[in-house]
Design an enzyme around this catalytic site. Structure first.
Site, short mmCIF file in Angstrom:
data_model
loop_
_atom_site.label_atom_id
_atom_site.label_comp_id
_atom_site.label_asym_id
_atom_site.label_seq_id
_atom_site.Cartn_x
_atom_site.Cartn_y
_atom_site.Cartn_z
N HIS A 198 2.99 2.47 2.14
CA HIS A 198 3.31 3.15 3.39
C HIS A 198 4.06 2.17 4.30
O HIS A 198 4.11 0.98 4.04
CB HIS A 198 2.06 3.72 4.08
CG HIS A 198 0.99 2.72 4.38
ND1 HIS A 198 -0.34 3.01 4.35
CD2 HIS A 198 1.06 1.41 4.72
CE1 HIS A 198 -1.05 1.95 4.66
NE2 HIS A 198 -0.22 0.97 4.90
N CYS A 206 2.72 6.58 7.53
CA CYS A 206 4.07 7.10 7.38
C CYS A 206 4.62 6.66 6.03
O CYS A 206 4.51 5.48 5.66
CB CYS A 206 4.95 6.58 8.52
SG CYS A 206 6.69 7.04 8.39
N ASN A 225 0.82 -1.21 0.00
CA ASN A 225 0.00 0.00 0.00
C ASN A 225 0.86 1.26 0.00
O ASN A 225 0.34 2.36 0.18
CB ASN A 225 -0.94 0.01 1.21
CG ASN A 225 -2.06 -1.01 1.07
OD1 ASN A 225 -2.48 -1.31 -0.04
ND2 ASN A 225 -2.53 -1.54 2.18
#
Length: 387
Positions: free
Chosen positions: A280, A315, A278
Site C-alpha cells: 500500500h 491506499c 505491505n
C-alpha cells in the site's frame, strides 16, 4: 472556490535507437546524431518493435509463484537478519542503550535529502523515523521477513499499520549535518503499540525533532484491523518503555473538509514507487500530497513546525486520491511578512502586477487542515486527516 494547481512541463529531447534482433547486426539503425547504415528502414524497425510490444501486452499475465523455502533462506541471508538480540550494529552505526531496549543510530544528512535551501525536507525526516524504527526491530532479533513484523505476527498473517502520528520540528537539519536518532516503544491500550523518537544534532546535542505514533495490527489477507495476539505481546512487551517524546494533551477533533475548501487537488494517482513492502502507499507519500496542495509562495516562506496525522484507510496503486486543504484564517499573525519590503509605500496596482512581491507582502495563515480521500464507487472515503 476550489483551486487546482496546474503543472507545466518543458519538452525533453531523447536520443534513441532501434535494431532488428537478427544476430548479424546488419539491420542496426541508430537515430538522432549518429550515422546509420540503413536509413530507409527506420520506420520498419520501429513498427516491428511496436508490434512485438503489443503482442506482449496481449498475452495473459503470468502470476508469480510464492518463493520457495530455499529462496526465502537466500533472501534472509542477504538481509543478514539476526535471530538473536544485537547490542551493536557497526554497519548502521547503531547501538542499544538504556537497559538494552532503546535504539540509537547516527546518520548523516545526504545531498539528495535536502531541498533548495539545503535543509532536510519533511519527507527526509519522516523517512529517517521510519528507517530507524525498522532497524530497531532488526536489532531486537524479533524481525521476521515482513515490514517490521515479528515472527509471531508473520505466523498470524499480521502487519503493522500506523493509526496516528504527531511530529514536532524545532529545527531542520542541514546538508552534511550528523544526527543522533533515538527511538523506543511502549504500550498503547490492549491492541496497540506506541513508538517515539528524538532527533538531536550530534555536535550540539540540541533536539531537532520530537515524534510519537500509535501502531495497530492489520490482517495481511483480509486487510482488516486485528487484535494483538498474546504471543505477539509476549514478544514485544519486554521492549516497552514508559516514556513520551511529546507530552500530548487531549486534542480537539480534526474537522472533516469538503470540496468547498480553499485548496483542492484532484486526480492524484499513486506510482509504483510509492508502494511499500505491505503493498500500500507509504505514509510518507501522504504528507507529500498534502504539502503540494499548499501555495508555492507560502512554502517558500514557511517551514512546517508541527503536524498530526490520523490515518483512516489504506491506499492502493489503483486508487485515485483527492487532496483538500483549508487555512485557519484566525491564525494570521498581525503584521506578518509586511516588513519584508522597506522604503516608500507602493500602490496596490504595483504590488498586484509583481507576483513575487505580492506573495512576499501577503499575510498567510499559520495553521491548515488537510484531508486526503480516495474515490470509490462515486463516493469518497477518507485516507488521512491532518490539522
Amino acid at each position: 472556490m476550489a483551486n487546482t494547481t496546474l503543472l507545466y512541463y518543458s519538452k525533453l529531447l531523447v536520443r534513441c535507437s532501434a535494431y532488428e534482433k537478427d544476430g548479424s547486426g546488419g539491420g542496426r539503425v541508430r537515430v538522432n546524431g549518429a550515422a546509420h547504415r540503413v536509413p530507409l528502414q527506420v520506420g520498419a524497425a520501429l513498427e516491428t518493435s511496436i508490434n512485438r510490444s503489443l503482442v506482449g501486452l496481449m498475452r495473459p499475465p503470468v502470476l508469480s509463484q510464492p518463493p520457495t523455502e530455499e529462496a526465502e533462506g537466500r533472501r534472509s541471508q542477504r538481509q543478514n537478519i539476526p535471530s538473536e538480540k544485537q547490542t551493536v550494529d557497526p554497519f548502521r552505526q547503531a547501538v542499544i542503550v538504556e537497559g538494552g531496549v532503546r535504539y540509537r543510530q547516527t546518520v548523516v544528512v545526504r545531498s539528495y535529502e535536502v531541498g533548495p535551501d539545503r535543509t532536510a525536507t519533511l519527507e527526509t525526516v519522516l523517512n529517517l523515523l521510519q528507517e530507524t524504527a525498522l532497524n530497531h526491530v532488526w536489532m531486537s532479533g524479533l524481525l521476521g521477513d515482513g515490514f517490521g513484523a515479528t515472527h509471531a505476527m508473520i505466523t498470524n498473517n499480521l502487519i503493522w499499520v500506523v493509526s496516528r502520528m504527531h511530529v514536532q520540528v524545532d529545527h531542520y537539519p542541514i546538508w552534511g549535518e550528523v544526527l543522533e536518532i533515538d527511538t523506543w516503544v511502549g504500550s498503547s491500550g490492549k491492541n496497540g503499540m506506541r513508538r517515539d523518537w528524538l532527533v538531536r544534532g550530534r555536535s550540539s546535542g540540541a533536539i531537532f525533532v520530537r515524534a510519537t505514533s500509535t501502531w495497530v495490527m492489520m490482517n495481511k489477507v483480509t486487510r482488516r484491523l486485528s487484535k494483538m495476539p498474546k504471543e505477539v505481546r509476549d514478544e514485544i512487551s519486554p521492549w516497552f518503555i514508559d516514556r513520551h517524546a511529546i507530552d500530548e494533551e487531549a486534542t480537539e477533533k480534526i474537522i472533516k473538509l469538503d470540496t468547498n475548501a480553499t485548496y483542492v487537488d484532484s486526480d492524484l494517482k499513486p506510482k509504483r514507487s510509492d508502494l511499500d513492502m505491505n503493498h500500500h502507499v507509504n505514509n510518507v507519500k501522504y504528507v507529500r500530497w498534502m504539502l503540494e496542495t499548499l501555495p508555492d509562495q507560502f512554502l517558500q516562506q514557511h517551514q512546517l513546525s508541527s503536524i498530526i496525522l490520523e490515518y483512516r484507510k489504506e491506499c492502493g496503486s489503483s486508487d485515485v486520491v483527492q487532496s483538500i486543504c483549508q487555512p485557519d484564517e484566525d491564525t494570521i499573525m498581525p503584521g506578518e511578512n509586511v516588513s519584508i519590503v522597506m522604503g516608500p509605500s507602493l500602490s496596490q496596482e504595483i504590488i498586484n502586477g509583481h507576483h513575487s512581491l505580492a506573495g512576499a507582502l501577503q499575510q498567510w495563515p499559520t495553521k491548515y487542515t488537510h484531508l486526503l480521500q480516495l474515490k470509490a464507487n462515486d463516493k469518497y472515503e477518507e485516507i488521512v486527516r491532518a490539522p
